[in-house]
Design an enzyme around this catalytic site. Structure first.
Site, PDB file in Angstrom:
ATOM      1  N   GLU A  36       0.830  -1.208   0.000  1.00  0.00           N
ATOM      2  CA  GLU A  36       0.000   0.000   0.000  1.00  0.00           C
ATOM      3  C   GLU A  36       0.869   1.264   0.000  1.00  0.00           C
ATOM      4  O   GLU A  36       0.480   2.293  -0.542  1.00  0.00           O
ATOM      5  CB  GLU A  36      -0.892   0.024   1.251  1.00  0.00           C
ATOM      6  N   ASP A 198     -11.598  -2.421   8.753  1.00  0.00           N
ATOM      7  CA  ASP A 198     -10.146  -2.588   8.579  1.00  0.00           C
ATOM      8  C   ASP A 198      -9.522  -3.118   9.861  1.00  0.00           C
ATOM      9  O   ASP A 198     -10.230  -3.581  10.759  1.00  0.00           O
ATOM     10  CB  ASP A 198      -9.494  -1.265   8.136  1.00  0.00           C
ATOM     11  N   ASP A 223     -12.206  -5.764  -0.798  1.00  0.00           N
ATOM     12  CA  ASP A 223     -13.042  -6.968  -0.742  1.00  0.00           C
ATOM     13  C   ASP A 223     -14.410  -6.622  -0.177  1.00  0.00           C
ATOM     14  O   ASP A 223     -14.562  -5.667   0.568  1.00  0.00           O
ATOM     15  CB  ASP A 223     -12.369  -8.043   0.126  1.00  0.00           C
TER      16      ASP A 223
HETATM   17  N1  SAH Z   1      -3.549 -11.812   3.813  1.00  0.00           N
HETATM   18  C1  SAH Z   1      -2.938 -10.526   3.754  1.00  0.00           C
HETATM   19  C2  SAH Z   1      -2.877  -9.997   5.137  1.00  0.00           C
HETATM   20  C3  SAH Z   1      -3.125  -8.548   5.243  1.00  0.00           C
HETATM   21  S1  SAH Z   1      -4.263  -8.178   6.491  1.00  0.00           S
HETATM   22  C4  SAH Z   1      -1.596 -10.661   3.097  1.00  0.00           C
HETATM   23  O1  SAH Z   1      -1.322 -11.704   2.601  1.00  0.00           O
HETATM   24  O2  SAH Z   1      -0.805  -9.699   3.014  1.00  0.00           O
HETATM   25  C5  SAH Z   1      -5.308  -7.059   5.684  1.00  0.00           C
HETATM   26  C6  SAH Z   1      -4.883  -5.631   5.638  1.00  0.00           C
HETATM   27  O3  SAH Z   1      -5.792  -4.961   4.780  1.00  0.00           O
HETATM   28  C7  SAH Z   1      -4.986  -4.901   6.980  1.00  0.00           C
HETATM   29  O4  SAH Z   1      -4.006  -3.891   7.066  1.00  0.00           O
HETATM   30  C8  SAH Z   1      -6.408  -4.319   6.980  1.00  0.00           C
HETATM   31  O5  SAH Z   1      -6.484  -3.015   7.517  1.00  0.00           O
HETATM   32  C9  SAH Z   1      -6.823  -4.281   5.510  1.00  0.00           C
HETATM   33  N2  SAH Z   1      -8.071  -4.994   5.149  1.00  0.00           N
HETATM   34  C10 SAH Z   1      -8.482  -5.185   3.870  1.00  0.00           C
HETATM   35  N3  SAH Z   1      -9.656  -5.851   3.835  1.00  0.00           N
HETATM   36  C11 SAH Z   1     -10.013  -6.098   5.114  1.00  0.00           C
HETATM   37  C12 SAH Z   1     -11.131  -6.763   5.721  1.00  0.00           C
HETATM   38  N4  SAH Z   1     -12.111  -7.310   5.003  1.00  0.00           N
HETATM   39  N5  SAH Z   1     -11.165  -6.850   7.058  1.00  0.00           N
HETATM   40  C13 SAH Z   1     -10.188  -6.308   7.812  1.00  0.00           C
HETATM   41  N6  SAH Z   1      -9.116  -5.675   7.284  1.00  0.00           N
HETATM   42  C14 SAH Z   1      -9.007  -5.550   5.957  1.00  0.00           C
END
Ligand code: SAH
Length: 265
Positions: A36, A198, A223
């Site tokens: 990001e 988030d 998402d």
């Molecule tokens: N699986 C991801 C992990 C990132 S966690 C990876 O492989 O890199 C997700 C990040 O995006 C967090 O910083 C959060 O703030 C944001 N985010 C995006 N969609 C989200 C959702 N549905 N629920 C919570 N956080 C979300």
């Protein structure tokens, strides 16, 4: 910063007038993930600090430079020292926000990142929201008043002109330390009246409120939480396209901020 008072404790009229509406000069952008952060590091032509401002051993990274007369700092909590993944979530976010405010004394904090969106509330993939309020959905303390403490509602800095002129969506943000959503989380998110979800916003809001620094929350939807695709799959599928949209949105925000005071936003 307030001007130093005169010996008799008063301040000069001109100084105190300026002090009510000083133009923003230093901003700190808190971003949880490197993917990001990088489009913005490039857009603002920032450089990574060679010598960290932060305590020895912390993975926290600052990129900084001058952009349109603003002293711009992007703070990314870095990779977990053991596991090598981005230090997402509320604990890292609150620590870096605190450390960045202490060392940089910014006029404004921007928490930028991705979020899940609720289609029932009108969110679509790629939408960019400015959150009017932030609150937690996974701090359940069912004791009077502690329940409200757990929710931890904080308001973002009022930015009616920015939201209108840049045509962003406005809505409430709910924060928790999980990417998925339990039924209990869902009930709290509904109670929070949130359109996006988030893992950092309310934590940044807690610290900026504590230290009285105005904060803006800019979140791009990766998402759809109430859709039919598994969140982690959809998140990863859309991450790179949505971070480009986030980068453009935050650049427009910073372009808009340049030369203005917080009260003009
Ligand atoms: N699986 C991801 C992990 C990132 S966690 C990876 O492989 O890199 C997700 C990040 O995006 C967090 O910083 C959060 O703030 C944001 N985010 C995006 N969609 C989200 C959702 N549905 N629920 C919570 N956080 C979300």
């Amino acid at each position: 910063m307030a001007p130093p008072p005169n010996e008799d404790g008063t301040t000069n009229q001109q100084d105190s007038t300026n002090d009510q509406h000083p133009p923003i000069s230093t901003i700190v952008i808190i971003i949880a993930m490197q993917t990001e952060a990088l489009p913005l590091v490039n857009a603002f032509e920032l450089t990574e600090d060679a010598n960290s401002l932060f305590p020895k051993g912390t993975p926290w990274v600052r990129y900084h430079g001058i952009y349109k007369g603003l002293n711009v700092n992007i703070i990314w909590p870095g990779k977990d020292a053991v596991l090598g993944v981005d230090s997402v979530g509320t604990v890292s976010a609150s620590l870096v926000t605190y450390a960045a405010i202490q060392s940089l004394q910014p006029d404004l904090i921007i928490n930028a990142g991705t979020a899940g969106g609720f289609k029932a509330k009108g969110a679509c993939i790629g939408d960019v929201y400015v959150a009017s309020e932030v609150a937690f959905h996974d701090r359940r303390i069912p004791i009077p008043v502690f329940d409200l403490y757990g929710v931890g509602l904080r308001r973002g800095c009022s930015t009616p002109n920015l939201v209108k002129e840049l045509d962003f969506k406005a809505g409430k943000l709910s924060t928790g330390d999980s990417l998925d959503m339990t039924p209990q989380d869902e009930a709290s998110i509904i109670a929070n009246d949130a359109v996006i979800k988030d893992m950092e916003g309310a934590a940044v809001g807690y610290v900026t409120d504590l230290l009285k620094v105005p904060a803006i929350f800019v979140k791009a939807v990766t998402d759809i939480v109430d859709g039919d695709k598994p969140t982690s799959e959809e998140f990863l599928q859309n991450l790179s396209a949505v971070t480009v949209a986030l980068g453009k949105a935050v650049t427009r925000v910073v372009d808009y901020i340049a030369g203005k005071s917080v009260s003009e936003l």
